[in-house]
Design a protein around this motif. Structure first.
Motif, short mmCIF file in Angstrom:
data_model
loop_
_atom_site.label_atom_id
_atom_site.label_comp_id
_atom_site.label_asym_id
_atom_site.label_seq_id
_atom_site.Cartn_x
_atom_site.Cartn_y
_atom_site.Cartn_z
N TYR A 122 4.47 -8.62 -3.10
CA TYR A 122 3.31 -8.01 -3.75
C TYR A 122 2.53 -7.14 -2.77
CZ TYR A 122 -1.48 -8.34 -5.80
OH TYR A 122 -2.74 -8.11 -6.28
N LEU A 123 2.36 -7.65 -1.53
CA LEU A 123 1.65 -6.87 -0.51
C LEU A 123 2.40 -5.58 -0.17
CD1 LEU A 123 0.34 -9.60 1.96
CD2 LEU A 123 -1.03 -7.93 0.75
N PHE A 124 3.74 -5.66 -0.26
CA PHE A 124 4.54 -4.50 0.15
C PHE A 124 4.82 -3.53 -0.98
CE2 PHE A 124 5.01 -6.88 3.92
CZ PHE A 124 5.31 -5.95 4.90
N LEU A 125 4.59 -3.95 -2.22
CA LEU A 125 4.96 -3.11 -3.35
C LEU A 125 4.36 -1.70 -3.29
CD1 LEU A 125 6.58 -3.07 -6.00
CD2 LEU A 125 4.54 -3.90 -7.16
N PRO A 126 3.03 -1.56 -3.12
CA PRO A 126 2.49 -0.19 -3.07
C PRO A 126 2.95 0.58 -1.83
CG PRO A 126 0.75 -1.80 -2.73
CD PRO A 126 1.96 -2.56 -3.10
N VAL A 127 3.26 -0.14 -0.75
CA VAL A 127 3.79 0.54 0.45
C VAL A 127 5.15 1.13 0.12
CG1 VAL A 127 4.42 0.28 2.87
CG2 VAL A 127 2.56 -1.09 1.92
N THR A 154 -1.13 1.64 6.01
CA THR A 154 -0.69 2.68 5.08
C THR A 154 -1.87 3.41 4.45
OG1 THR A 154 1.01 1.11 4.56
CG2 THR A 154 0.99 3.07 3.24
N ARG A 169 -2.70 3.18 -0.97
CA ARG A 169 -2.14 2.02 -1.67
C ARG A 169 -2.79 1.82 -3.03
NH1 ARG A 169 -3.41 -2.52 1.57
NH2 ARG A 169 -4.72 -1.14 2.79
N ALA A 201 5.05 -17.73 -1.29
CA ALA A 201 4.79 -16.92 -0.09
C ALA A 201 5.63 -15.64 -0.12
CB ALA A 201 5.10 -17.72 1.17
N VAL A 206 4.26 -13.29 -2.74
CA VAL A 206 3.00 -12.66 -2.33
C VAL A 206 3.28 -11.56 -1.30
CG1 VAL A 206 0.77 -13.02 -1.19
CG2 VAL A 206 1.58 -14.66 -2.87
N LEU A 207 4.21 -11.81 -0.40
CA LEU A 207 4.54 -10.77 0.59
C LEU A 207 5.14 -9.54 -0.11
CD1 LEU A 207 5.93 -12.72 3.67
CD2 LEU A 207 3.76 -11.55 3.44
N ILE A 264 1.63 2.52 -10.43
CA ILE A 264 2.47 1.38 -10.84
C ILE A 264 1.98 0.80 -12.16
CG2 ILE A 264 3.18 -0.97 -10.21
CD1 ILE A 264 2.94 -0.02 -7.24
N PRO A 266 0.46 -3.72 5.96
CA PRO A 266 0.13 -2.77 4.89
C PRO A 266 -1.22 -2.05 5.09
CG PRO A 266 1.01 -4.75 3.92
CD PRO A 266 0.82 -5.03 5.38
N ALA A 321 -1.36 4.22 -5.33
CA ALA A 321 -0.03 3.74 -5.70
C ALA A 321 -0.13 2.71 -6.82
CB ALA A 321 0.68 3.14 -4.48
N PRO A 355 -0.93 -20.68 -0.90
CA PRO A 355 0.49 -21.00 -0.67
C PRO A 355 1.10 -20.18 0.46
CG PRO A 355 0.07 -20.59 -3.00
CD PRO A 355 -1.19 -20.23 -2.27
N LEU A 356 0.71 -18.90 0.56
CA LEU A 356 1.24 -18.07 1.63
C LEU A 356 0.82 -18.61 2.99
CD1 LEU A 356 2.69 -15.56 2.72
CD2 LEU A 356 0.63 -14.24 2.26
N ALA A 376 2.62 -21.88 3.70
CA ALA A 376 4.01 -21.67 4.10
C ALA A 376 4.09 -21.14 5.52
CB ALA A 376 4.69 -20.70 3.14
N MET A 418 5.82 -13.09 9.53
CA MET A 418 5.02 -13.15 8.30
C MET A 418 3.58 -12.72 8.57
SD MET A 418 6.50 -16.60 6.56
CE MET A 418 5.62 -16.62 5.00
N TYR A 434 -5.79 -7.38 -4.61
CA TYR A 434 -4.79 -6.87 -3.68
C TYR A 434 -5.42 -6.43 -2.35
CZ TYR A 434 -1.40 -3.98 -1.39
OH TYR A 434 -0.58 -3.47 -0.44
#
Lengths: 304, 269
Positions: free
Chosen positions: B20-25, A134, A139, B14, B17-18, A146, A131, A142, A108-109, A112, A124, A181
């Motif tokens: 999600y990608l940024f959460l740990p950052v 980082t 991560r 979308a 998901v983005l 979490i 990421p 992290a 989907p990403l 889109a 996008m 991830y």
């Protein structure tokens, strides 16, 4: 390999092979471009693999742990496969699950990004890659915090009585989540690339022929993006199957993967070199076999 | 109706998901302000948020040495891998020669090999062969390994760009009496350059972020990811969060500036 062998006899390339507009005497040019990089890959990729294979056949010096002698001892492979079959199976299972989940999130990403994002498309694209900088370990650590028992996710699920064991970390779910991830961008980018290249008019034609959204997607869009899905699957599955950091940081002893075994046989077990080499070689052979079957089945245009 | 749903569905997923990608950052960013005592795992309400780690990012012993090592290796590996990979890509796309199929396989297989196997195999030659010629595990063995795995990614990226070039542009240049050299430097190379820059960025990020191969061939040398991994057991200092997040912002800024410059150039033409 033969690339080098041919490079040595570059002058002997038949003149008839060069296209007419190319000038005579430039047949050495491709080899000049090729040799530095190919040589690097030969010396630091092919030679080490051959060496790894010879190590996997070595035997231990009896009475001197940590010393080996050259041998043709296939029992290392037997040890590797019988003693560490669970870890092997887990690697393939976890990597397979992570690849599946990554596909579900990535499609989907990518869709889109390719069709709906408009002027946000490049932003996008950057957001998918950024990421990376980082640091993968930072991560993953992290994620451990979490998902920790006192963290937001586990405590919410526990409050709702939705978490059977009471933990997320130290379970296979955490390892698979981490793998999903960490390798997600490798799934997003190839699918996006193949969707972006697809001809939008063909998809519109599906609608014009009275196919509904789902039918158009299933019969037109998805097949057109298959090369990207194929490349993404391999690029996600391969690093996930060989990874040991996620299992190390997010999992427990009963979620260890083959990478953890190889790492500890190399660094923590005295005299573990031959078995570790045998494990590495088996993992590589298995993955290469899968890749070749996959490539045979679906074609290679996106890969080679 | 279904189309309306699928349109919205893709965009909603979308965005999720983005996030999600940024959460740990984001987590890394937040904990860079933590006034931690021993380990930077639990938020300390006393004295947090604090700017002290941002004022002194090198405050934790070893963290900046590791960062400098990673940056040095990243730059050297990126330059060499980009040059070698670009040459290879030109040979593979623009020329016919014997051994081409083998060369394609040689470039492809390192990408299809798990990192741990690459690391293990390099360790065996570095330990059993190269130490005899005085090349111990450390800075240079890491650099050599990074160049090796970056080459394939450079080839793939540059190849994609080269293949998507319209051959008629180069034919037009030749029709206008440009020689092969002029055609290459004034037409082909500038058109391929975005691909080369992209490949270099990818190489740098792969090298900077690599842990598995580095861990096998590094000996006592510590790169940034290795620093974070090793200090995980004792507790990662918040300075590592500061550096990690800064690298992310730096990369983001660099790419966005690149995009803006590219757009400005395009619109001024």
């Amino acid at each position: 390999m033969s690339a080098l062998a041919h490079a040595g006899s570059a002058g002997g390339a038949p003149a008839g092979d060069t296209p007419p507009q190319e000038r005579e005497g430039r047949s050495w040019l491709p080899y000049l471009l090729l040799v530095p990089g190919a040589l690097w890959l030969l010396v630091f990729f092919v030679v080490p693999l051959v060496q790894l294979f010879t190590v996997s056949l070595q035997s231990q010096f009896p009475g001197y742990p940590g010393y080996y002698y050259r041998d043709v001892n296939f029992s290392n492979y037997l040890t590797a496969l019988t003693d560490f079959a669970p870890q092997f199976g887990r690697s393939l299972l976890f990597a397979g699950l992570a690849t599946f989940f990554a596909f579900c999130l990535a499609y989907p990403l990518a869709y889109a990004m390719a069709f709906k994002a408009g002027r946000w498309r490049n932003i996008m694209l950057i957001a998918v890659i950024a990421p990376f900088f980082t640091s993968f370990i930072l991560r993953t650590v992290a994620w451990r915090q979490i998902l920790a028992d006192e963290g937001p996710v586990a405590s919410t699920l526990n409050a709702l009585h939705l978490l059977p064991g009471g933990h997320i970390t130290e379970t296979w779910a955490a390892v698979v989540a981490g793998l999903t991830y960490n390798f997600l961008p490798f799934m997003v980018l190839p699918i996006y690339a193949s969707l972006e290249r697809a001809d939008h008019r063909v998809i519109e034609a599906g609608g014009d022929l009275y196919a509904n959204g789902f039918t158009t997607f299933r019969t037109v869009t998805l097949p057109m993006s298959m090369p990207g899905v194929l490349a993404g699957t391999l690029l996600t599955f391969i690093p996930a199957a060989g990874d040991y950091v996620n299992a190390d940081l997010l999992g427990a002893d009963d979620t260890k993967m083959v990478g953890n075994v190889i790492e500890s046989q190399f660094f923590k077990v005295l005299g573990g070199f031959p078995v570790a080499a045998a494990l590495s070689f088996t993992l590589m052979a298995l993955i290469l076999a899968m890749v070749f079957v996959y490539v045979r089945r679906f074609g290679t245009e996106e890969l080679v | 109706m279904i189309r309306w749903l699928t349109n919205r569905f893709a965009i909603i997923v979308a965005v999720l998901v983005l996030l999600y990608l940024f959460l740990p950052v984001a987590y890394t960013f937040v904990f860079s302000f933590n006034n931690y005592r021993k380990s930077n795992i639990v938020w300390n309400p006393v004295g947090s948020p604090t700017l002290k780690h941002w004022k002194d990012p090198c405050g934790a012993p070893g963290v900046c040495d590791a960062l400098v090592t990673s940056l040095q290796i990243g730059v050297i590996a990126t330059v060499i891998a980009t040059v070698l990979g670009t040459l290879l890509a030109f040979a593979l796309v623009r020329h016919q020669f014997r051994g081409k199929a083998t060369s394609n396989v040689l470039v492809f297989v390192p990408m299809a090999t798990p990192e741990i196997v690459l690391g293990a195999s390099l360790l065996t030659i570095f330990v059993q062969g190269f130490s005899r010629v005085g090349l111990g595990l450390g800075f240079w063995t890491i650099t050599i390994a990074h160049i090796m795995f970056c080459i394939s990614f450079v080839v793939v990226t540059v190849k994609a760009r080269l293949q998507s070039l319209d051959p008629r542009i180069e034919e037009a240049a030749q029709d206008l009496y440009a020689g092969p050299g002029a055609t290459f430097w004034r037409v082909t190379f500038p058109l391929v350059l975005p691909g080369i820059v992209g490949a270099a960025l990818l190489s740098f990020s792969l090298s900077f972020d690599d842990f598995i191969i580095t861990n096998f061939v590094s000996g006592n040398e510590t790169t940034f990811p290795k620093f974070v991994y090793v200090s995980y057991l004792r507790g990662i200092p918040a300075q590592a969060n500061v550096i990690g997040f800064s690298m992310f912002v730096l990369a983001l800024a660099l790419v966005i500036i690149g995009q803006l410059v590219g757009n400005a150039r395009r619109s001024s033409k």
